[in-house]
Scaffold this active site. Structure first.
Site, PDB file in Angstrom:
ATOM      1  N   GLY A 266       0.815  -1.219   0.000  1.00 24.10           N
ATOM      2  CA  GLY A 266       0.000   0.000   0.000  1.00 24.10           C
ATOM      3  C   GLY A 266       0.843   1.262   0.000  1.00 24.10           C
ATOM      4  CG  MET A 268       8.375   2.270   2.579  1.00 23.53           C
ATOM      5  SD  MET A 268       8.226   0.974   3.830  1.00 23.53           S
ATOM      6  CE  MET A 268       9.419   1.548   5.013  1.00 23.53           C
ATOM      7  CG  ASN A 270      10.501   5.303   2.352  1.00 21.13           C
ATOM      8  OD1 ASN A 270      10.926   4.203   2.641  1.00 21.13           O
ATOM      9  ND2 ASN A 270       9.689   5.512   1.324  1.00 21.13           N
ATOM     10  CG  HIS A 302      -0.415   2.364   8.555  1.00 20.52           C
ATOM     11  ND1 HIS A 302      -0.774   1.404   9.466  1.00 20.52           N
ATOM     12  CD2 HIS A 302       0.795   1.977   8.083  1.00 20.52           C
ATOM     13  CE1 HIS A 302       0.168   0.488   9.543  1.00 20.52           C
ATOM     14  NE2 HIS A 302       1.144   0.803   8.715  1.00 20.52           N
ATOM     15  CD  GLU A 303       2.465   3.667   5.221  1.00 18.98           C
ATOM     16  OE1 GLU A 303       3.549   3.545   5.817  1.00 18.98           O
ATOM     17  OE2 GLU A 303       1.737   2.695   4.948  1.00 18.98           O
ATOM     18  CG  HIS A 306       4.792   3.373  10.219  1.00 17.94           C
ATOM     19  ND1 HIS A 306       4.938   2.451  11.223  1.00 17.94           N
ATOM     20  CD2 HIS A 306       4.204   2.706   9.182  1.00 17.94           C
ATOM     21  CE1 HIS A 306       4.457   1.276  10.813  1.00 17.94           C
ATOM     22  NE2 HIS A 306       4.002   1.402   9.583  1.00 17.94           N
ATOM     23  CD  GLU A 325       4.102  -2.122   9.733  1.00 23.27           C
ATOM     24  OE1 GLU A 325       2.998  -1.530   9.783  1.00 23.27           O
ATOM     25  OE2 GLU A 325       5.083  -1.687   9.085  1.00 23.27           O
TER      26      GLU A 325
END
Ligand code: TRP
Ligand code: ZN
Length: 883
Positions: A266, A268, A270, A302-303, A306, A325
């Site tokens: 989906g 990432m 970074n 979500h990203e 993170h 996760e």
């Protein structure tokens, strides 16, 4: 298999790195024939390592041009390289290692490392892709400060991005230019990113709680610039939510998202430069369904989340994957619940867990939330690590309560900021703030399998007591046959005629009375007695799905109907409806096996009528209750899967409900029209979902609804309504509908052929239509010019959708569906091993199929296993499923 048997990696073998990399300087020269990467690494020996510890660097498919230590070029006999690594036997305690390698991103179809998506260069390094870019200590416990210079032709690649802040840029000879980026935060290599392309962007800003101004940019190909606004709004909401709910502020001065079309997952996270699958960022009314709008909001969140749970505090090793996760899925689920309808979000998530994760937990690839071993880590980005991992974090929240949970998360972020942590570090924080010993609870991380809770209850009218008896068990899974009891929080209430009864638990001092409480099941068998129970109650167990278990209680259909309207817990009202329908459907499957005629129990019709007439319910909940349990869910629940009987039972019930509730469905269709301009708000989404569920039933009830669907398609001003009408027409058996469908399939493609994501929906609709000949149809569509096996979105929307959502055709008893999948897996094995292995999952679950199908499935698995040069990814799944 020709190649040597791939090696298994074990958690118990973890060793800290012998060398560390303080700073990383990269110079990446992008050219049309390939890329040159020069890495200058300031390295030192780790304190525990001996002087003779060799330096072992990871590196895959790198053409080494030069290798220097402290400026001196090494001779070929001073190092040793094999297919996966480079070893230097002797290095000083501190040194600068400089390597230059040549790589070919243009030929990289694995979409891991540096590759091309359309005309742009991009990277995907998690989990172990950085080693395909340069020689490195590619493991998350080696954290380094990165400075990256990207060099490329200016006309072709005007935009050059990497992590952190831009610190330098300029023009070079031959029309080339460069930009240098510096990321002040130490990070593991899996968070490295680089993008070069001819991109447009939209821009906005966010002021943090401490008053800092953050630049926000979303980069896309020019044609998609009109589809970025929803993602930008979602990003700003996420930033505000993480400040409000977790007290977490963004740290760099700029946050960027780039959309790429060829992407394995989906998105990432970074550092400072998230890379997204176009399907997880682009959205606009005309092209995007409600579900896809919601998915964009959730993935952007979500990203973004993170940045704290994953980047500021990262993972020590890949066995800790659920640390970032599971926690981040919990964070994004709570965010989505706060942005829309909490109960609807919970029902959707639990449905996914119960179908897909429970099935994974019962299959040959079953593994604990913290796996003990793996062959290929890419195979462990699973529903278990993500969704079950989220449930485990949610149980902490339930056991500790929101305040202590927040204290625990503050402690975790503060104590481990800048570190590579473990799941144990997280649980220790939760233990410390609560003062509780959670040793037993931690079995959720180490034991696989879905626990069963068998519950019964008895009412003693004379004593005015109600007793609940719990027995827990857990089936054997590959890592262990014997399971220790789990610590299971069961939120419950006792429902009486007038609603929830006050709860008084025997043997417990209570200062207040509650109508809701959390029982903690820790033994194999345990009983609880409630006192002062003035009437025979119906227990409402596992409210809000308080633990990821299969709970069985001997409810009568009357009990379930009662809970559907009386339970104060919205989730359990829905679940009561699911249980009622599941029981009835299972009876109808059995009837077919017994050669009896199917007859529909009147309680389901009555229950659906009540739901349809209940104005107090959110239309989204009505829609969810009216959707029968999916074929996948019924398969997961069954001991032996009877694919065709499940399909027929469902179709029979749908037909009966449609006939008997036609007027109610028509009323629901009419009263849930949206007249305001489209917006993906919870209120509008609710109406559209109920309206389209109602339309589905109406299509079964009478032929007039075919023209209703057609006019909905023709008049829709949004993709949700047109796609729903198209799908209903395409999936209908009625000749009149089929006639319309044939016409619309052509028209839809004509209209949307320039929009890749819409064309993907077009593939899916055709792949899941249950009529005969779907295998042949899918094979034909694979030849369509819009199909591209190298693009994972296309593979998923055609082949993935077919296998997961067209059971009668995938499980055809001549094995044609299995053969189609195996053909695809073999072809993808060399092109994109990650996607090949993921696609394979439905074929690996042969254990509960009837013998004839088992045989056919195993034949295809064996055929795959016999393929030469099998990737680790595919080898692991196929060999474990044949064990
Ligand atoms: N960490 C990503 C997430 O947010 C997962 C991911 C993206 C990924 N791309 C990947 C994992 C490629 C493995 C391979 O969940
Ligand atoms: Zn994630």
């Amino acid at each position: 298999m020709k190649n040597a048997q791939p090696k298994t990696i074990y958690l118990k073998d973890y060793q800290p790195p012998n060398y560390l990399i303080d700073t990383t300087e990269l110079r990446v020269e992008l050219m049309e024939e390939g890329a040159t990467v020069t890495a200058t690494l300031k390295m030192r020996r780790n304190s525990h390592a001996g002087e003779d510890a060799p330096l072992l660097l990871h590196g895959i498919e790198l053409e080494l041009r030069e290798l220097k230590i402290d400026g001196r070029v090494l001779d070929a006999n001073e190092y040793y390289a094999d297919a996966e690594s480079l070893t230097i036997e002797q290095v000083p305690a501190e040194f600068v290692l400089e390597s230059t390698v040549f790589i070919k991103p243009q030929e990289n179809t694995s979409l891991e490392g540096l590759y091309k998506s359309d005309d742009m260069f991009c990277t995907q390094c998690e989990a172990e892709g950085f080693r395909k870019i340069t020689y490195y200590l590619d493991r998350p416990d080696v954290m380094s400060e990165y400075t990256t210079t990207v060099v490329a032709d200016k006309a072709g690649y005007p935009v050059l991005l990497s992590n952190g802040n831009p610190i330098d840029s300029g023009e070079l000879d031959n029309g080339r230019h460069f930009v240098t980026w510096h990321d002040p935060f130490k990070k593991p290599s899996y968070l490295f990113a680089l993008v070069a392309g001819d991109l447009e962007y939209i821009e906005d800003s966010f002021t943090t709680m401490s008053g800092r101004n953050i630049e926000l940019r979303i980069f896309v190909e020019e044609k998609d610039i009109d589809k970025c606004d929803h993602a930008m709004r979602s990003l700003k909401k996420s930033m505000a939510w993480d400040e409000e709910v977790y007290g977490r502020e963004y740290d760099l001065d700029i946050f960027m998202i780039v959309a790429v079309d060829a992407f394995n997952m989906g998105a990432m996270e970074n550092k400072g430069l998230n890379i997204f699958n176009t399907s997880a960022v682009l959205a606009k009314t005309e092209t995007t369904t409600d579900a896809a709008f919601q998915r964009v909001e959730a993935i952007v969140a979500h990203e973004y989340f993170h940045n704290w749970s994953g980047n500021r505090v990262t993972c020590r090793d890949w066995f800790q994957l659920s640390l970032k996760e599971g926690f981040t899925v919990f964070r994004d689920a709570e965010f989505s619940a706060d942005m829309g309808s909490r109960v609807v979000k919970r029902v959707e998530d639990v449905s996914l867990l119960r179908t897909a994760q429970f099935s994974e937990d019962a299959g040959p690839m079953a593994h604990p939330v913290q796996p003990a071993s793996f062959i290929e880590i890419s195979n462990f980005y699973t529903l278990t690590v993500y969704e079950k991992g989220c449930e485990v974090v949610r149980m902490y929240h339930t056991l500790l309560g929101p305040e202590l949970f927040r204290e625990g998360s503050d402690l975790y972020f503060d104590r481990h900021d800048g570190q590579a942590a473990t799941i144990e570090d997280f649980t220790r924080c939760m233990e410390e703030v609560s003062g509780r010993d959670l040793t037993q609870f931690k079995r959720w991380y180490s034991q696989a399998g879905t626990p069963r809770l068998d519950v019964n209850g008895s009412y003693d009218a004379d004593a005015q007591t109600y007793t609940l008896n719990f027995a827990q068990s857990c089936p054997a899974t590959p890592e262990s046959a014997e399971k220790q009891p789990f610590h299971i929080p069961v939120t419950l209430g006792l429902v009486g005629q007038q609603g929830d009864l006050p709860l008084t638990l025997q043997g417990v001092e209570q200062t207040e009375t509650y109508t809701d409480m959390v029982l903690e099941i820790t033994e194999s068998e345990q009983s609880f007695v409630f006192e002062n129970v003035t009437e025979q109650p119906v227990p409402s167990l596992l409210r809000d799905f308080s633990a990821p278990v299969k709970l069985d209680f001997p409810y009568s259909n009357a009990d379930l109907t009662f809970l559907m309207s009386r339970d104060s817990d919205g989730f359990n009202r829905w679940d009561a409806c699911q249980k009622l329908a599941t029981g009835i459907l299972e009876g109808l499957v059995q009837a077919q096996l017994d050669g009896a005629t199917m007859e529909l129990d009147s309680s389901l019709v009555a229950a659906f009528r009540t739901v349809l007439n209940d104005d107090s319910l959110d239309p989204a909940m009505v829609a969810l209750m009216l959707k029968l349990p999916s074929e996948a869910y019924l398969a997961e629940e069954a001991d032996v899967i009877h694919v065709d009987e499940i399909h027929n039972a469902r179709e029979f019930v749908r037909d009966q409900l449609a006939q008997q509730l036609k007027a109610e469905f028509q009323a629901a269709y009419d009263s849930n029209q949206v007249s305001e301009p489209y917006e993906p708000s919870a209120a509008q989404i609710a109406k559209r979902s109920l309206k389209n569920v109602a339309l589905g039933y109406l299509m079964l009830a009478d032929d007039d609804a075919i023209s209703l669907a057609r006019s909905q398609y023709d008049n829709a001003n949004n993709m949700t309504d047109s796609a729903a009408a198209l799908a209903l027409l395409v999936c209908s058996d009625k000749p009149q509908a089929q006639h319309q469908a044939a016409e619309l399939i052509i028209a839809f493609y004509e209209k949307w052929q320039q929009e890749a994501l819409v064309v993907n929906q077009w593939f899916t609709v055709q792949a899941i239509a249950p009529q005969q000949g779907a295998v042949e149809r899918v094979r034909e569509l694979m030849q369509h010019p819009a199909f591209d096996i190298k693009n994972p979105n296309k593979v998923r929307s055609l082949i993935g959708a077919f296998c997961a959502n067209n059971h009668v055709n995938f499980h055809r008893t001549d094995g044609a569906g299995y053969q189609l999948l195996a053909d695809m897996v073999i072809e993808l094995n060399t092109l994109n091993p990650q996607i090949a292995a993921r696609l394979l999952a439905p074929l690996s679950k042969w254990q509960k199929q009837i013998p004839q199908r088992q045989q056919l499935m195993k034949e295809q698995l064996s055929r795959i296993l016999a393929t030469e040069e099998l990737s680790k990814d595919v080898y692991e799944v196929v060999s474990k499923s044949l064990k």
